[in-house]
Motif scaffolding. Structure first.
Motif, PDB file in Angstrom:
ATOM      1  N   ARG A 154       1.541  -1.650  -0.242  1.00  0.00           N
ATOM      2  CA  ARG A 154       0.032   0.170   0.349  1.00  0.00           C
ATOM      3  C   ARG A 154       0.589   1.353  -0.201  1.00  0.00           C
ATOM      4  O   ARG A 154       0.444   1.921  -0.609  1.00  0.00           O
ATOM      5  CB  ARG A 154      -1.243   0.038   0.789  1.00  0.00           C
ATOM      6  CG  ARG A 154      -2.310  -1.099   1.505  1.00  0.00           C
ATOM      7  CD  ARG A 154      -3.125  -0.230   2.378  1.00  0.00           C
ATOM      8  NE  ARG A 154      -3.791   0.212   2.156  1.00  0.00           N
ATOM      9  CZ  ARG A 154      -3.091   1.111   3.448  1.00  0.00           C
ATOM     10  NH1 ARG A 154      -2.817   1.583   3.859  1.00  0.00           N
ATOM     11  NH2 ARG A 154      -4.706   1.991   3.351  1.00  0.00           N
ATOM     12  N   ALA A 155       1.791   1.482   1.276  1.00  0.00           N
ATOM     13  CA  ALA A 155       2.431   2.354   0.905  1.00  0.00           C
ATOM     14  C   ALA A 155       3.274   2.718   0.102  1.00  0.00           C
ATOM     15  O   ALA A 155       3.877   3.693  -0.992  1.00  0.00           O
ATOM     16  CB  ALA A 155       3.333   2.258   1.910  1.00  0.00           C
ATOM     17  N   LEU A 156       3.644   1.707  -0.671  1.00  0.00           N
ATOM     18  CA  LEU A 156       4.507   1.423  -2.018  1.00  0.00           C
ATOM     19  C   LEU A 156       3.528   1.841  -3.440  1.00  0.00           C
ATOM     20  O   LEU A 156       3.889   1.147  -4.784  1.00  0.00           O
ATOM     21  CB  LEU A 156       5.616   0.478  -2.513  1.00  0.00           C
ATOM     22  CG  LEU A 156       6.714   0.428  -1.648  1.00  0.00           C
ATOM     23  CD1 LEU A 156       7.634  -0.549  -0.805  1.00  0.00           C
ATOM     24  CD2 LEU A 156       7.852   1.361  -1.085  1.00  0.00           C
ATOM     25  N   ASP A 157       2.501   1.976  -2.988  1.00  0.00           N
ATOM     26  CA  ASP A 157       1.382   2.417  -4.377  1.00  0.00           C
ATOM     27  C   ASP A 157       1.560   0.840  -4.521  1.00  0.00           C
ATOM     28  O   ASP A 157       1.311   0.695  -6.547  1.00  0.00           O
ATOM     29  CB  ASP A 157       1.841   3.450  -5.497  1.00  0.00           C
ATOM     30  CG  ASP A 157       0.324   3.598  -6.801  1.00  0.00           C
ATOM     31  OD1 ASP A 157      -0.979   3.096  -5.909  1.00  0.00           O
ATOM     32  OD2 ASP A 157       0.468   3.781  -7.633  1.00  0.00           O
ATOM     33  N   TRP A 158       1.481  -0.010  -4.751  1.00  0.00           N
ATOM     34  CA  TRP A 158       1.396  -1.297  -4.617  1.00  0.00           C
ATOM     35  C   TRP A 158       2.505  -1.827  -5.846  1.00  0.00           C
ATOM     36  O   TRP A 158       2.698  -3.240  -7.199  1.00  0.00           O
ATOM     37  CB  TRP A 158       0.513  -2.128  -5.662  1.00  0.00           C
ATOM     38  CG  TRP A 158      -0.950  -1.332  -4.984  1.00  0.00           C
ATOM     39  CD1 TRP A 158      -1.616  -0.244  -5.048  1.00  0.00           C
ATOM     40  CD2 TRP A 158      -1.529  -2.328  -3.500  1.00  0.00           C
ATOM     41  NE1 TRP A 158      -2.210  -0.518  -4.453  1.00  0.00           N
ATOM     42  CE2 TRP A 158      -2.646  -1.075  -3.040  1.00  0.00           C
ATOM     43  CE3 TRP A 158      -0.972  -3.626  -3.629  1.00  0.00           C
ATOM     44  CZ2 TRP A 158      -3.223  -1.836  -2.083  1.00  0.00           C
ATOM     45  CZ3 TRP A 158      -2.083  -3.694  -2.294  1.00  0.00           C
ATOM     46  CH2 TRP A 158      -2.882  -2.812  -1.741  1.00  0.00           C
ATOM     47  N   GLN A 159       3.652  -1.372  -5.968  1.00  0.00           N
ATOM     48  CA  GLN A 159       4.823  -1.555  -6.887  1.00  0.00           C
ATOM     49  C   GLN A 159       5.929  -2.322  -6.440  1.00  0.00           C
ATOM     50  O   GLN A 159       6.651  -2.665  -7.537  1.00  0.00           O
ATOM     51  CB  GLN A 159       5.774   0.027  -7.019  1.00  0.00           C
ATOM     52  CG  GLN A 159       4.666   0.892  -8.228  1.00  0.00           C
ATOM     53  CD  GLN A 159       4.095  -0.618  -9.183  1.00  0.00           C
ATOM     54  OE1 GLN A 159       5.068  -0.557  -9.575  1.00  0.00           O
ATOM     55  NE2 GLN A 159       2.461  -0.262  -9.228  1.00  0.00           N
ATOM     56  N   GLY A 160       6.206  -2.350  -5.057  1.00  0.00           N
ATOM     57  CA  GLY A 160       7.403  -3.395  -4.011  1.00  0.00           C
ATOM     58  C   GLY A 160       7.326  -4.651  -5.063  1.00  0.00           C
ATOM     59  O   GLY A 160       8.458  -5.377  -4.908  1.00  0.00           O
ATOM     60  N   ASN A 161       6.402  -5.937  -5.119  1.00  0.00           N
ATOM     61  CA  ASN A 161       6.531  -6.906  -5.212  1.00  0.00           C
ATOM     62  C   ASN A 161       7.829  -6.803  -7.250  1.00  0.00           C
ATOM     63  O   ASN A 161       8.039  -7.525  -7.561  1.00  0.00           O
ATOM     64  CB  ASN A 161       4.801  -7.780  -5.791  1.00  0.00           C
ATOM     65  CG  ASN A 161       4.894  -7.876  -4.564  1.00  0.00           C
ATOM     66  OD1 ASN A 161       5.020  -8.412  -3.475  1.00  0.00           O
ATOM     67  ND2 ASN A 161       3.280  -8.268  -4.265  1.00  0.00           N
ATOM     68  N   SER A 162       6.774  -6.038  -7.812  1.00  0.00           N
ATOM     69  CA  SER A 162       7.113  -5.553  -8.840  1.00  0.00           C
ATOM     70  C   SER A 162       8.797  -5.630  -9.558  1.00  0.00           C
ATOM     71  O   SER A 162      10.137  -5.475  -9.815  1.00  0.00           O
ATOM     72  CB  SER A 162       6.852  -4.793  -9.844  1.00  0.00           C
ATOM     73  OG  SER A 162       6.414  -3.501  -9.325  1.00  0.00           O
TER      74      SER A 162
END
Length: 472
Positions: A154-162
């Motif tokens: 959430r904090a990374l705008d859903w970009q952490g996994n990618s």
């Protein structure tokens, strides 16, 4: 092994289990073994040829059982319990026999649909609102890791996994030092990093999080260009039962857009009793809540339930959809493997279904109320004894105490000797913790078969051994 032999040995194992559970009061609670003593009796290499079940079972009884600490012993007062009510054990027999891998609805529809129903039964039993749904995890550690991963994404705008964490600002998570060490592991495994777990001071009789300090820490981190992501609060901390003011924590966290996970792994079970729910007032506004039915409701280990207000965020964080995991032709089904870190899933709902139907909520409430009352009585009895001190007052069925050393004797060494002597005696099992830097003895009542007489024996054992210790 043919099916007749399977039947014979299954019956023998069930008979052995019943005899074992019935004989626990005659056994020392903690294993009375030196390190390496068990391994010395086990072959160094695997057998080339199969061995007779008679020989294997005999070695189990003669070599392994004496080296077991008996977690189902009614005088197990250490740690928190890992309970296994007999009806739950029977359900686990069936789970083992069926041996299903319940990762998807299509791999066992009954497992998925029963999980949905019994988790909602528990939601109702705990007094949580219908806005929560839930999932059975293996342990609170896994549930907390899942919550931390959602905070991160959430904090990374859903970009952490990618993108990975290196491409982004540091994510910050907040808790006190009273939370379980599983929180530290979740921070490590999630890649957030120990340096980004911000310890907020605690204060007051419940060692509750200082919410003014929490707000200041969030604002300070945001001003420094960091990414505040979530808060982990606790209800019934492992050491002495620390309890955050959940309503106040949620108010601060949500005002700053942060996700709140509540770790009530042990104490959450007590919330089936309405009179205890003031301890987690405000929990209905949290984003994620975990409690372990295997700790204090009697479900055989392992069985942890995580309630979530927005499961879409959890699924968005954890779900992967390769073609071989798709269920075609069915819309709106739940695949709980998308709600948890492991893909593979056991049929854990069955033991909850058996347990809740057999004992009913009133039976389970009576057990918990007894444990709380017996623990509080024990604390009062110890407090009335010369040289005994109640260090932390009972939180539900958990408290800590100490026995004062004689003049000239180091207090910490005396406490270490006392706890060792109690556990070597074998009648009861206790553990230690630290309060304000002091080593103290910790007591909790929670084992499913514990009686008032078992707690009376704990009192007698503690007094007898404390008085018998040499004063040098």
């Amino acid at each position: 092994m043919d099916w007749e032999e399977f039947r014979r040995w299954s019956e023998k194992a069930a008979d052995w289990g019943a005899d074992y559970r019935a004989s626990l009061r005659d056994r020392p609670v903690r294993a009375q073994m030196a390190p390496g003593e068990i391994a010395a009796h086990i072959a160094d290499s695997p057998p080339e040829s199969g061995e007779a079940m008679e020989d294997i079972f005999k070695d189990f009884e003669d070599i392994l059982v004496p080296g077991m600490t008996h977690w189902q012993h009614p005088r197990f007062f250490a740690y928190f319990p890992a309970n296994a009510a007999p009806v739950s054990v029977i359900a686990e027999y069936l789970v083992s026999a069926i041996a299903a891998q319940c990762m998807l609805w299509q791999t066992s529809p009954s497992a998925t649909e029963l999980e949905t129903k019994v988790v909602d039964w528990l939601r109702q039993a705990l007094g949580l609102p219908g806005s929560f749904t839930g999932v059975i995890q293996d342990s609170a550690s896994t549930a907390t890791l899942a919550a931390v991963l959602v905070m991160r994404e959430r904090a990374l705008d859903w970009q952490g996994n990618s993108q990975g964490l290196a491409a982004n600002k540091a994510v910050r998570i907040y808790s006190t030092d009273q939370v379980h060490t599983s929180i530290d592991r979740a921070i490590w495994i999630s890649g957030v990093g120990a340096e980004n777990l911000v310890r907020i001071p605690s204060h007051g009789p419940n060692s509750a999080m200082d919410t003014e300090a929490l707000a200041a820490a969030i604002e300070r981190d945001r001003a420094a260009g960091l990414l505040p992501a979530g808060v982990i609060a606790c209800v019934g901390g492992t050491s002495t039962g620390a309890c955050d003011d959940i309503a106040a924590v949620v108010d601060v966290a949500h005002a700053h857009g942060l996700y709140v996970h509540v770790d009530a792994a042990w104490a959450g079970s007590a919330m089936i009793c309405p009179e205890f729910r003031a301890l987690w007032q405000g929990v209905e506004q949290a984003d994620s809540v975990v409690f372990n039915p295997h700790k204090w409701l009697g479900a055989q280990f392992d069985c942890s339930v995580q309630f979530i207000r927005e499961p879409e965020s959890l699924v968005r964080t954890l779900a992967i959809h390769p073609e071989y995991l798709r269920t075609h032709g069915h819309d709106g089904i739940i695949n709980y493997s998308e709600w948890s870190v492991p893909l593979g899933r056991r049929f854990r709902a069955l033991k909850l279904w058996f347990l809740l139907r057999y004992h009913g909520l009133e039976g389970l409430r009576t057990m918990i109320r007894n444990h709380v009352a017996w623990s509080q009585t024990l604390a009062q009895r110890l407090a009335a004894e010369p040289d005994f001190e109640i260090v932390t007052q009972p939180f539900l069925s958990l408290f800590s105490f100490n026995h004062r050393a004689s003049a000239g004797i180091d207090q910490e060494s005396h406490t270490q000797r006392l706890i060792a002597a109690i556990n070597d005696d074998g009648r009861i099992y206790l553990t230690q913790t630290r309060v304000g830097g002091r080593l103290v003895i910790r007591f909790q009542a929670g084992q499913f078969e514990t009686t008032a007489e078992d707690v009376d024996m704990a009192f007698a054992t503690i007094i007898e051994i404390a008085r018998s210790l040499p004063s040098v």
